[in-house]
Design a protein around this motif. Structure first.
Motif, short mmCIF file in Angstrom:
data_model
loop_
_atom_site.label_atom_id
_atom_site.label_comp_id
_atom_site.label_asym_id
_atom_site.label_seq_id
_atom_site.Cartn_x
_atom_site.Cartn_y
_atom_site.Cartn_z
N VAL A 146 43.66 42.53 46.64
CA VAL A 146 42.56 41.60 46.35
C VAL A 146 42.91 40.51 45.34
CG1 VAL A 146 40.58 42.99 47.07
CG2 VAL A 146 41.53 43.33 44.80
N VAL A 149 45.15 37.79 46.93
CA VAL A 149 44.45 36.95 47.91
C VAL A 149 43.52 35.96 47.20
CG1 VAL A 149 42.83 36.95 49.86
CG2 VAL A 149 44.58 38.73 49.71
N ARG A 150 42.85 36.42 46.16
CA ARG A 150 41.98 35.53 45.40
C ARG A 150 42.77 34.38 44.79
NH1 ARG A 150 38.97 37.32 39.86
NH2 ARG A 150 37.04 36.16 40.15
N ASP A 153 43.87 31.83 47.30
CA ASP A 153 42.76 30.94 47.67
C ASP A 153 42.65 29.79 46.67
OD1 ASP A 153 40.32 30.75 49.55
OD2 ASP A 153 39.47 30.43 47.55
N ARG A 154 42.81 30.13 45.41
CA ARG A 154 42.73 29.12 44.34
C ARG A 154 43.87 28.10 44.48
NH1 ARG A 154 41.12 28.97 38.70
NH2 ARG A 154 40.98 26.74 38.37
N LEU A 192 44.56 45.83 53.15
CA LEU A 192 44.07 44.68 53.90
C LEU A 192 45.05 44.40 55.04
CD1 LEU A 192 43.17 42.26 50.97
CD2 LEU A 192 41.53 43.15 52.66
N ASP A 196 42.61 40.18 58.35
CA ASP A 196 41.68 40.04 57.22
C ASP A 196 42.15 38.91 56.30
OD1 ASP A 196 40.21 42.21 58.03
OD2 ASP A 196 41.10 43.63 56.59
N ILE A 200 40.33 35.23 55.67
CA ILE A 200 39.83 34.87 54.35
C ILE A 200 40.47 33.57 53.86
CG2 ILE A 200 39.84 35.56 51.91
CD1 ILE A 200 39.56 38.51 52.99
N ALA B 19 37.63 46.00 50.29
CA ALA B 19 38.39 44.89 49.69
C ALA B 19 38.04 43.58 50.38
CB ALA B 19 39.89 45.17 49.81
N ARG B 20 37.99 43.65 51.70
CA ARG B 20 37.71 42.46 52.50
C ARG B 20 36.33 41.92 52.18
NH1 ARG B 20 38.13 40.91 58.38
NH2 ARG B 20 36.03 40.21 58.78
N ARG B 22 34.45 42.47 49.49
CA ARG B 22 34.38 41.97 48.11
C ARG B 22 35.00 40.58 47.99
NH1 ARG B 22 37.45 45.52 44.59
NH2 ARG B 22 36.58 44.31 42.90
N LEU B 23 36.15 40.40 48.66
CA LEU B 23 36.83 39.11 48.61
C LEU B 23 35.99 38.01 49.25
CD1 LEU B 23 40.56 39.90 49.38
CD2 LEU B 23 39.71 38.58 47.44
N GLN B 24 35.41 38.33 50.41
CA GLN B 24 34.64 37.31 51.11
C GLN B 24 33.46 36.83 50.27
OE1 GLN B 24 34.13 39.43 54.79
NE2 GLN B 24 35.47 38.00 55.89
N LEU B 26 33.14 37.10 46.91
CA LEU B 26 33.66 36.44 45.70
C LEU B 26 34.13 35.02 45.99
CD1 LEU B 26 34.69 36.74 42.71
CD2 LEU B 26 36.88 37.34 43.72
N LEU B 27 34.91 34.87 47.07
CA LEU B 27 35.52 33.56 47.34
C LEU B 27 34.47 32.55 47.80
CD1 LEU B 27 38.97 34.55 48.83
CD2 LEU B 27 38.38 33.87 46.51
N GLU B 30 33.24 31.43 44.51
CA GLU B 30 34.20 30.67 43.69
C GLU B 30 34.55 29.32 44.30
OE1 GLU B 30 36.68 33.91 41.10
OE2 GLU B 30 37.66 33.04 42.84
N ARG B 31 34.62 29.24 45.61
CA ARG B 31 34.94 27.96 46.24
C ARG B 31 33.87 26.94 45.88
NH1 ARG B 31 36.56 30.79 51.85
NH2 ARG B 31 38.70 31.32 51.30
N LEU B 34 34.52 26.16 41.92
CA LEU B 34 35.75 25.43 41.60
C LEU B 34 35.72 24.04 42.19
CD1 LEU B 34 38.21 28.37 42.08
CD2 LEU B 34 37.53 27.29 39.95
N ARG B 68 34.80 25.10 52.09
CA ARG B 68 35.96 24.94 52.93
C ARG B 68 35.86 25.86 54.14
NH1 ARG B 68 40.15 25.82 49.15
NH2 ARG B 68 40.83 27.63 50.30
#
Lengths: 271, 97
Positions: A146, A149-150, A153-154, A192, A196, A200, B19-20, B22-24, B26-27, B30-31, B34, B68
């Motif tokens: 995680v 991947v975060r 993305d940044r 992951l 996935d 993302i 995990a997937r 949570r990431l989706q 969060l992002l 954040e997108r 930011l 995005r």
């Protein structure tokens, strides 16, 4: 025409330097002339992974500041004659790099090489932004985890806004390189999976490098993994990725360890 | 789907779907945040300036977001205007004249 490619990730320890050395060597093995540049000022390691740590005399900052000329700082690989290294400074700090100075060095390298691979430091500070600044293409190294991947993305967001190409309204061609992948764990839902991560990050895949003991073995002896044992699973994955960078169509697979006859007979893991 | 349900359906060891998810989440968040930097801050300022020429606005009620996507991204501009928005503030008129 020369291509400038940044190897970046945001997060540290995901395999940027390993991947820069492996992709650089694989491109050179494919007949391209390649220079790999270490942008990690103060924490250089590309020289060590390439086995050139005792041959560093001048570095990127010396060239940027005009203390040394580019040919004095470039180190030719001992195994591949068309692979070169431009090391980072170990004693200076990252503020010694200027946008304009880096631009001048990259412009000069463009006239001498087919590929200029910029090994970015971790983080999103000056070193990382300058490593990506003049890039035409980017390899975003991502672990199936995680936090990686975060951070990827940044970094993708920064590639789309802070590069010279982005400012000119052009695109930096981005590719995700997934490293330390364990297909068995992904199949069990413990990690992951590729789909996935790609969904993302919404960025095309360059390659999948399986988790392997061969990566550490290669860095122990200072040889890019593609040169140390070209038949190993990670080497084959990097060689495929490099061929994709050169525009070849290569089917996407996760190379697996090849077990030797005796090992298979005894049911042992291939060493 | 909630995380507990995901766990239930995908077996005890399947932490990857968590995990997937949570990431989706969060992002997506954040997108939005930011994106506010640099370009979006400039856009927000300029949009605010243009609209303020004609409408009385609370600067805090102007939201500019960039999302995005896979093939296209969307720029979302959300401006809240008061009900009597067509009446310009008298003080500004004096300053202009």
């Amino acid at each position: 025409m020369a291509k400038v490619l940044v190897v970046t990730s945001g997060k540290g320890g995901v395999g940027k330097t390993t991947s820069t050395a492996a992709l650089g060597a694989a491109l050179a093995q494919g007949g391209q002339s390649v220079v790999v540049i270490d942008f990690d000022v103060g924490l250089r390691n590309l020289d060590l992974v390439m086995g050139a740590e005792r041959r560093v005399v001048f570095d990127l900052i010396n060239v940027v500041q005009g203390v040394a000329k580019l040919p004095q700082a470039l180190i030719r690989d001992k195994r591949l004659e068309n692979l070169w290294l431009l090391p980072a400074s170990q004693t200076r700090d990252k503020d010694a790099l200027t946008d304009e100075g880096v631009g001048r060095v990259i412009a000069e390298l463009r006239s001498r090489f087919d590929w200029i691979l910029c090994d970015s430091p971790a983080g999103i500070e000056r070193g990382a932004t300058l490593a990506m600044r003049y890039a035409d293409e980017a390899v975003i190294v991502t672990n199936p985890e995680v936090s990686s991947v975060r951070d990827s993305d940044r970094i993708i967001g920064m590639l789309d806004s802070k590069t010279v190409r982005a400012e000119r309204g052009e695109r930096v061609e981005k590719h995700v390189l997934i490293t330390r992948y364990d297909p068995a764990r992904a199949a069990r839902g413990e990690m992951l999976n590729i789909d996935d991560i790609l969904e993302i990050l919404a960025t095309p895949l360059l390659g999948i490098i399986p988790e392997s003991q061969d990566v550490l073995k290669a860095s122990n002896v200072g040889t890019p993994v593609t040169l140390n044992n070209a038949e190993s699973a990670p080497a084959r994955a990097y060689i495929d990725a490099a061929r994709r960078l050169m525009g070849e169509q290569v089917a996407m697979t996760v190379p697996a360890e090849r077990k030797g006859f005796m090992n298979r007979l005894l049911g042992r893991r291939a060493a | 789907m909630s995380m507990n349900l995901l766990r239930l359906f995908s077996g005890r060891n399947a932490s990857a779907p968590v995990a997937r998810e949570r990431l989706q989440i969060l992002l997506a968040h954040e997108r939005g945040l930011l994106g506010q930097s640099d370009l979006l801050a400039t856009l927000r300022e300029e949009i605010l300036a243009v609209v303020s020429k004609h409408v009385v606005l609370d600067p805090d009620k102007v939201m500019v977001k960039l999302e995005r996507g896979k093939t296209v991204s969307t720029l979302e501009v959300d401006i809240e205007v008061p009900n009597n928005f067509d009446k310009k503030a008298p003080t500004e008129k004096r300053m202009a004249g």
